[in-house]
Design a protein around this motif. Structure first.
Motif, mmCIF file in Angstrom:
data_model
loop_
_atom_site.group_PDB
_atom_site.id
_atom_site.type_symbol
_atom_site.label_atom_id
_atom_site.label_comp_id
_atom_site.label_asym_id
_atom_site.label_seq_id
_atom_site.Cartn_x
_atom_site.Cartn_y
_atom_site.Cartn_z
ATOM 1 N N ASP A 1 18.291 -1.953 27.228
ATOM 2 C CA ASP A 1 18.808 -1.643 28.582
ATOM 3 C C ASP A 1 19.089 -0.176 28.832
ATOM 4 N N TYR A 2 18.358 0.348 29.920
ATOM 5 C CA TYR A 2 18.157 1.751 30.455
ATOM 6 C C TYR A 2 19.041 2.278 31.504
ATOM 7 N N ARG A 3 19.815 3.027 31.441
ATOM 8 C CA ARG A 3 20.869 3.530 32.652
ATOM 9 C C ARG A 3 20.443 4.937 32.703
ATOM 10 N N ARG B 1 14.049 5.135 40.599
ATOM 11 C CA ARG B 1 13.947 3.761 40.914
ATOM 12 C C ARG B 1 12.505 3.300 40.648
ATOM 13 N N THR B 2 11.483 3.962 40.703
ATOM 14 C CA THR B 2 10.026 3.641 40.488
ATOM 15 C C THR B 2 9.562 3.934 39.033
ATOM 16 N N ILE C 1 20.767 3.872 38.233
ATOM 17 C CA ILE C 1 19.503 3.112 38.170
ATOM 18 C C ILE C 1 19.777 2.312 36.766
ATOM 19 N N THR C 2 19.558 1.291 36.939
ATOM 20 C CA THR C 2 19.306 0.464 35.598
ATOM 21 C C THR C 2 18.089 -0.339 35.615
ATOM 22 N N SER C 3 17.504 -0.646 34.418
ATOM 23 C CA SER C 3 16.471 -1.452 34.222
ATOM 24 C C SER C 3 16.316 -1.955 32.705
ATOM 25 N N ASP C 4 15.616 -3.097 32.257
ATOM 26 C CA ASP C 4 15.625 -3.615 31.232
ATOM 27 C C ASP C 4 14.075 -4.158 30.593
ATOM 28 N N THR C 5 14.082 -4.525 29.445
ATOM 29 C CA THR C 5 13.192 -5.102 29.117
ATOM 30 C C THR C 5 13.142 -5.377 27.743
ATOM 31 N N PRO D 1 11.445 1.401 35.661
ATOM 32 C CA PRO D 1 10.499 0.376 35.050
ATOM 33 C C PRO D 1 8.990 0.755 34.533
#
Length: 146
Positions: free
Chosen positions: A104-106, A127-128, A4-8, A131
């Protein structure tokens, strides 16, 4: 492995973002499912530091133990679970950008035995939650001032 990846991007310098997110006692402020967390020794940011957190999961509140596996202050923070049938692996990279820090978050989950099924559920929940967590991290550092 399902990562799962997300970024801000946060309008704070990387060292300030790092100090906040690597402080285990602050996890409940930006990760909604964490009730409390700590590391031993507190305030030390280096490979090998061990910590624990009480986290709400679909199976109830669980105590999760982890260890820092990578640490570059202002640039990288990684931890992995050390016990139980499901072990999370989290890596957070920080990059200086114009006006702040890109985060960057994994995260990925390793299941053992019955944990293979549970890892799939954890992945779905992440996944929820990831973020949402990054949005809270951004809010705390930009609005609340960290």
């Amino acid at each position: 492995m399902n990562v799962i990846t997300s970024d801000t991007t946060i309008t704070r310098p990387p060292d300030q973002v790092f100090e906040y997110l690597a402080d285990a006692s602050r996890l409940p402020e930006w990760q909604p499912s964490v009730e409390e967390a700590s590391a031993e020794p507190a305030g030390v940011f280096e490979v090998g530091v061990k910590g624990s957190e009480r986290r709400r999961t679909p199976g109830g509140v669980q105590t999760i133990h982890w260890e820092v596996t990578e640490c570059e202050p202002g640039a990288l923070w990684a931890v992995q679970g050390t016990d139980g049938p499901v072990r999370a692996h989290t890596a957070i990279a920080l990059t200086a950008v114009d006006g702040g820090t890109r985060v960057d978050y994994r995260i990925w989950f390793e299941g053992r035995g019955i944990g293979k099924v549970i890892a799939k559920l954890a992945t779905r929940g992440a996944r929820t939650e990831v973020p949402e967590s990054l949005a809270l991290l951004k809010q705390h550092l930009e609005v609340a001032g960290g």
